[in-house]
Scaffold this active site. Structure first.
Site, short mmCIF file in Angstrom:
data_model
loop_
_atom_site.label_atom_id
_atom_site.label_comp_id
_atom_site.label_asym_id
_atom_site.label_seq_id
_atom_site.Cartn_x
_atom_site.Cartn_y
_atom_site.Cartn_z
N HIS A 29 -17.47 -12.42 21.74
CA HIS A 29 -16.30 -11.60 21.42
C HIS A 29 -16.56 -10.76 20.17
O HIS A 29 -16.23 -9.57 20.13
CB HIS A 29 -15.07 -12.48 21.18
CG HIS A 29 -14.41 -12.96 22.42
ND1 HIS A 29 -14.78 -14.12 23.06
CD2 HIS A 29 -13.39 -12.45 23.15
CE1 HIS A 29 -14.02 -14.30 24.11
NE2 HIS A 29 -13.16 -13.31 24.21
N GLU B 274 -18.92 -9.16 26.39
CA GLU B 274 -18.19 -10.23 27.07
C GLU B 274 -17.21 -9.68 28.10
O GLU B 274 -16.71 -10.43 28.94
CB GLU B 274 -17.48 -11.14 26.06
CG GLU B 274 -16.53 -10.45 25.12
CD GLU B 274 -15.14 -10.38 25.66
OE1 GLU B 274 -14.78 -11.21 26.50
OE2 GLU B 274 -14.40 -9.47 25.25
N GLN C 183 -2.61 -9.55 19.07
CA GLN C 183 -3.91 -9.02 18.65
C GLN C 183 -3.94 -7.50 18.77
O GLN C 183 -4.61 -6.82 17.99
CB GLN C 183 -5.03 -9.63 19.47
CG GLN C 183 -5.40 -11.04 19.07
CD GLN C 183 -6.62 -11.56 19.81
OE1 GLN C 183 -7.19 -10.88 20.67
NE2 GLN C 183 -7.03 -12.78 19.50
N HIS D 25 -13.56 -18.37 15.36
CA HIS D 25 -12.55 -17.49 15.96
C HIS D 25 -12.00 -16.47 14.96
O HIS D 25 -11.80 -15.31 15.32
CB HIS D 25 -11.44 -18.33 16.56
CG HIS D 25 -11.91 -19.25 17.64
ND1 HIS D 25 -12.38 -18.78 18.86
CD2 HIS D 25 -12.03 -20.59 17.69
CE1 HIS D 25 -12.75 -19.80 19.61
NE2 HIS D 25 -12.55 -20.90 18.92
N ALA D 26 -11.80 -16.90 13.72
CA ALA D 26 -11.32 -15.95 12.72
C ALA D 26 -12.34 -14.85 12.46
O ALA D 26 -11.98 -13.69 12.23
CB ALA D 26 -10.98 -16.68 11.42
#
Length: 342
Positions: A310, A10, A100, A284-285
């Protein structure tokens, strides 16, 4: 020094953040080229500068190429340390994206780390702050992480100005084992608006509750914030479903000109799709926990409705920089993921 192609997969900022965090933890230098090559404009944006500077401060790294829109960067880590730090994105760049990069490194610092971070708390293309508080951090707590987050002020695009404080206790993480979800016991959420009419939050709350009421009891808190609690106008809805064995979340940030019903409906539909698929982690997690699973002292497993681009990019990077075995297999309407460190 490990050489990383920043355009792989990505080709976004997560690859950069993860690479710098791993360099700080392992002590091995990395060089990234073609950074964010698939984004417009490419290269380092302000929030990426802040993320790299923050991780560099934690490990006293020497960094080359750390300038706005730079397509290449070399990160030479020193020793991780604890203490108190303050970082300011300087724009509405996301504080959750900066975290993050910071959180994995801080968990390996050996002594407590206290961080004050300023920027955007609820911005597009980033996890809203309430998703971090009510979904990701509880999942990390299951692995043994001890992170305390305090929201001082919310901030939105374009001004930013939000402020959060984070205290991280160093911990050795256990694997995250989420084999099956089980029936949903309760759905909770927060619909908030700042410096905007109350009815926007009410419409988000009512829409999400109506769309999810057939699954389990729904309780969504409304928060109406004024000038003393937020900089600028904005809002978001964050939802999470608890089962006997899993915590599944979804979120959507309010956008000017987009109806509240559409915002809430998008978040509710994403949560429903994850629940129906039998996932034990939401879309997303299942991306964000990967670095923690790879750095844990035991194997991890979970089910995701699908693995995002991702997630595939992060798995590629983790296996490039760490001894790691990853196996993905179809599991009915989901994908089962096994991660074995070492």
């Amino acid at each position: 020094m490990r050489d990383i192609d920043g355009s792989y997969g990505e080709g976004g900022g997560q690859l950069l953040r993860t690479a710098c965090a791993l360099a700080a933890i392992t002590g091995e230098a990395v060089r990234l080229h073609h950074i964010r090559a698939r984004r417009a404009p490419p290269g380092l944006a302000p929030q990426h500068l802040t993320a790299v500077k923050a991780v560099a401060a934690l490990c006293e790294a020497r960094v080359e190429g750390l300038e706005l829109r730079s397509p290449e960067l070399s990160f030479h880590p020193g020793k991780l340390r604890g203490g108190e730090f303050h970082f300011d994105v300087g724009t509405a760049g996301s504080v959750t994206l900066v975290l993050q990069a910071l959180l994995p490194a801080a968990l390996h610092a050996g002594v407590p780390v206290r961080i004050q971070l300023a920027g955007g708390t609820d911005v597009r293309a980033a996890p809203p702050l309430d998703y971090l508080r009510h979904v990701l951090l509880p999942l990390l707590a299951q692995m043994g992480a001890e992170v305390r987050l305090t929201l001082r002020r919310r901030g939105y695009y374009p001004r930013g100005g939000g402020l959060v404080e984070i205290v991280v206790q160093p911990r050795v993480l256990n694997g995250l084992r989420l084999e099956t979800a089980g029936p949903v016991k309760q759905i909770r959420g927060i619909a908030h608006v700042s410096n905007l009419p109350m009815h926007i939050a009410t419409r988000m709350q009512q829409t999400a509750a109506r769309l999810l009421a057939d699954i389990a009891p729904v309780e969504i808190e409304q928060q109406i914030l004024g000038r003393d609690q937020a900089i600028g106008q904005g809002g978001a809805i964050v939802l999470w479903a608890r089962t006997d064995h899993a915590l599944i979340g979804s979120s959507e940030v309010a956008q000017r000109g987009v109806p509240a019903e559409f915002i809430a409906g998008t978040a509710a539909q994403a949560l429903r799709e994850d629940i129906v698929s039998g996932a034990t982690l939401d879309l997303h997690a299942s991306d964000q926990v990967l670095i923690y699973c790879a750095l844990s002292q035991g194997p991890s497993c979970f089910r995701a409705r699908t693995l995002s681009s991702h997630a595939h990019t992060t798995l590629w990077l983790l296996q490039k920089l760490l001894p790691l075995r990853v196996v993905t297999t179809p599991a009915d309407a989901a994908t089962h993921v096994d991660i074995v460190p070492g």
